[in-house]
Motif scaffolding. Sequence first.
Motif, short mmCIF file in Angstrom:
data_model
loop_
_atom_site.label_atom_id
_atom_site.label_comp_id
_atom_site.label_asym_id
_atom_site.label_seq_id
_atom_site.Cartn_x
_atom_site.Cartn_y
_atom_site.Cartn_z
N ILE A 142 0.83 -1.20 0.00
CA ILE A 142 0.00 0.00 0.00
C ILE A 142 0.87 1.26 0.00
O ILE A 142 0.57 2.24 -0.69
CB ILE A 142 -0.94 0.01 1.22
N VAL A 143 1.98 1.22 0.76
CA VAL A 143 2.90 2.36 0.79
C VAL A 143 3.47 2.61 -0.61
O VAL A 143 3.51 3.75 -1.09
CB VAL A 143 4.04 2.12 1.79
N VAL A 144 3.91 1.53 -1.27
CA VAL A 144 4.46 1.65 -2.62
C VAL A 144 3.40 2.16 -3.58
O VAL A 144 3.64 3.04 -4.41
CB VAL A 144 5.01 0.30 -3.10
N GLY A 145 2.17 1.60 -3.45
CA GLY A 145 1.08 2.04 -4.32
C GLY A 145 0.77 3.51 -4.15
O GLY A 145 0.56 4.24 -5.12
N LEU A 146 0.73 3.98 -2.90
CA LEU A 146 0.45 5.38 -2.64
C LEU A 146 1.57 6.27 -3.18
O LEU A 146 1.30 7.35 -3.73
CB LEU A 146 0.27 5.61 -1.14
N THR A 147 2.81 5.83 -3.03
CA THR A 147 3.94 6.60 -3.57
C THR A 147 3.82 6.72 -5.09
O THR A 147 4.02 7.80 -5.65
CB THR A 147 5.28 5.92 -3.21
N CYS A 148 3.49 5.60 -5.74
CA CYS A 148 3.31 5.62 -7.20
C CYS A 148 2.18 6.55 -7.60
O CYS A 148 2.31 7.34 -8.56
CB CYS A 148 3.02 4.21 -7.72
N MET A 149 1.05 6.49 -6.89
CA MET A 149 -0.09 7.34 -7.21
C MET A 149 0.25 8.81 -7.01
O MET A 149 -0.17 9.67 -7.81
CB MET A 149 -1.30 6.96 -6.36
N THR A 150 1.03 9.12 -5.97
CA THR A 150 1.44 10.50 -5.72
C THR A 150 2.30 11.01 -6.86
O THR A 150 2.12 12.14 -7.36
CB THR A 150 2.21 10.61 -4.39
N LEU A 151 3.24 10.19 -7.33
CA LEU A 151 4.11 10.57 -8.45
C LEU A 151 3.32 10.71 -9.75
O LEU A 151 3.58 11.61 -10.55
CB LEU A 151 5.23 9.53 -8.62
N ILE A 152 2.34 9.82 -9.96
CA ILE A 152 1.52 9.90 -11.17
C ILE A 152 0.70 11.19 -11.18
O ILE A 152 0.64 11.90 -12.19
CB ILE A 152 0.58 8.67 -11.27
N LEU A 153 0.08 11.51 -10.05
CA LEU A 153 -0.71 12.75 -9.97
C LEU A 153 0.19 13.98 -10.13
O LEU A 153 -0.20 14.97 -10.76
CB LEU A 153 -1.46 12.81 -8.64
N LEU A 154 1.39 13.90 -9.56
CA LEU A 154 2.35 15.00 -9.68
C LEU A 154 2.75 15.21 -11.14
O LEU A 154 2.81 16.34 -11.64
CB LEU A 154 3.58 14.72 -8.83
N TYR A 190 1.04 14.47 -13.79
CA TYR A 190 -0.09 14.98 -14.57
C TYR A 190 -0.63 16.30 -14.03
O TYR A 190 -1.68 16.77 -14.48
CB TYR A 190 -1.22 13.95 -14.62
N GLY A 191 0.06 16.89 -13.07
CA GLY A 191 -0.35 18.18 -12.54
C GLY A 191 -1.64 18.15 -11.77
O GLY A 191 -2.40 19.14 -11.75
N LYS A 192 -1.92 17.03 -11.09
CA LYS A 192 -3.18 16.89 -10.37
C LYS A 192 -3.01 16.90 -8.85
O LYS A 192 -3.97 16.66 -8.13
CB LYS A 192 -3.87 15.57 -10.76
N ALA A 248 -7.92 21.45 -6.34
CA ALA A 248 -8.95 21.48 -7.39
C ALA A 248 -9.11 20.12 -8.07
O ALA A 248 -10.21 19.74 -8.48
CB ALA A 248 -8.61 22.54 -8.43
N ALA A 249 -8.01 19.36 -8.18
CA ALA A 249 -8.08 18.04 -8.81
C ALA A 249 -8.40 16.95 -7.79
O ALA A 249 -9.15 16.02 -8.09
CB ALA A 249 -6.75 17.72 -9.50
N LEU A 250 -7.83 17.08 -6.60
CA LEU A 250 -8.06 16.06 -5.57
C LEU A 250 -9.47 16.12 -5.00
O LEU A 250 -10.01 15.10 -4.56
CB LEU A 250 -7.04 16.22 -4.44
N TRP A 251 -10.04 17.31 -4.98
CA TRP A 251 -11.41 17.47 -4.47
C TRP A 251 -12.16 18.41 -5.43
O TRP A 251 -12.41 19.57 -5.13
CB TRP A 251 -11.40 18.04 -3.05
#
Length: 327
Positions: A211-223, A225-227, A231-234
């Motif tokens: 889960i930690v790795v998944g969250l890190t990946c998701m944070t980098l992906i959103l970063l 794509y500028g999200k 405004a993008a998260l909520w």
Amino acid sequence: MTQRCVHGTRFRMDNRRVSGVIYGPWLVGLGAALWGTESAWRIPLNDLFAADVIVFWEHVLILIMFLPLLISRLGEIRKIDVRTWGYLLFSGFAGSAVGTIFFTLALKHGNPTVVNVILNIQPVISTMAAFLIFGDRLATRFFLYASIAILAGVFVSVAHPTLIGVSFERAGLSRGTGFALICALFWGLSTVAGRGVMTGMSLRLASSLRIVVGLTCMTLILLAYGKLHVAALWPIAAQAHAAKAIVLLVLLASVSGGIPLLIYFEGLRLTRASTAGYFEMMQTLAAVCITWGFFRASLQPHQVVAALILIAAVALVHHVQQQVEPG
């Protein structure tokens, strides 16, 4: 007196073992069925958030739930070797992050019932990957049943097979089908990577770190794509239905996320692998009941037949592989 105590202890141990054999498979089935409920929350969430944002919040909430498990196992981290870290990073990236994004997109752009049925092809992919990566043996009838499963998956995907010569779109093939196949590929490869992880660390630590790795990946992906901003998260849609968004996210992370994970692996600990595979089919049953029963995502008669053939073929793949795999 001592002999009687020994016999009494042995009887209680045997009794617990028998009890585990009885309820273990049902825990596997319960965990799988709870996983199958995620469409109930993920589909309406698609109207409030972007797919990658949903997966980001899902990881945030599951990590909060798993923090006690992670903290209690922190001392084991220094014992993890490089090879196990490699498997963990790939498993978290492919399965927990990217695969889940494609599953969310598949539900958004395709028939949810078709999507959930097609994902049953995942064990075929993971078996082939285990053959290529770990050198696992393949049963002589593997390719026969795998071919049947793939062919059935094609027929499940095509709502109007007579129109396939006109165009894929008219035949009913959608982007959702493609996303579902990509998801099955990532989840299948992640399953094999997870096997490599389990050889190098405990279950609780592996589940938490994934889960930690998944969250890190998701944070980098959103970063990327500028999200990674409010405004993008909520977004406005979520702001307008804040209570609904929060409840759906919590249900996704708990009822369909962290809770079934713990139930499933406890059941797996008490269940033969050859038996667990059949009880895992409860995931498809629960998912289809939800997508068809509540979201009216119905199937054509030929798709129902193809879905049953697909599930039966995957079950046979699992069965014949158990005959050649050790343990």
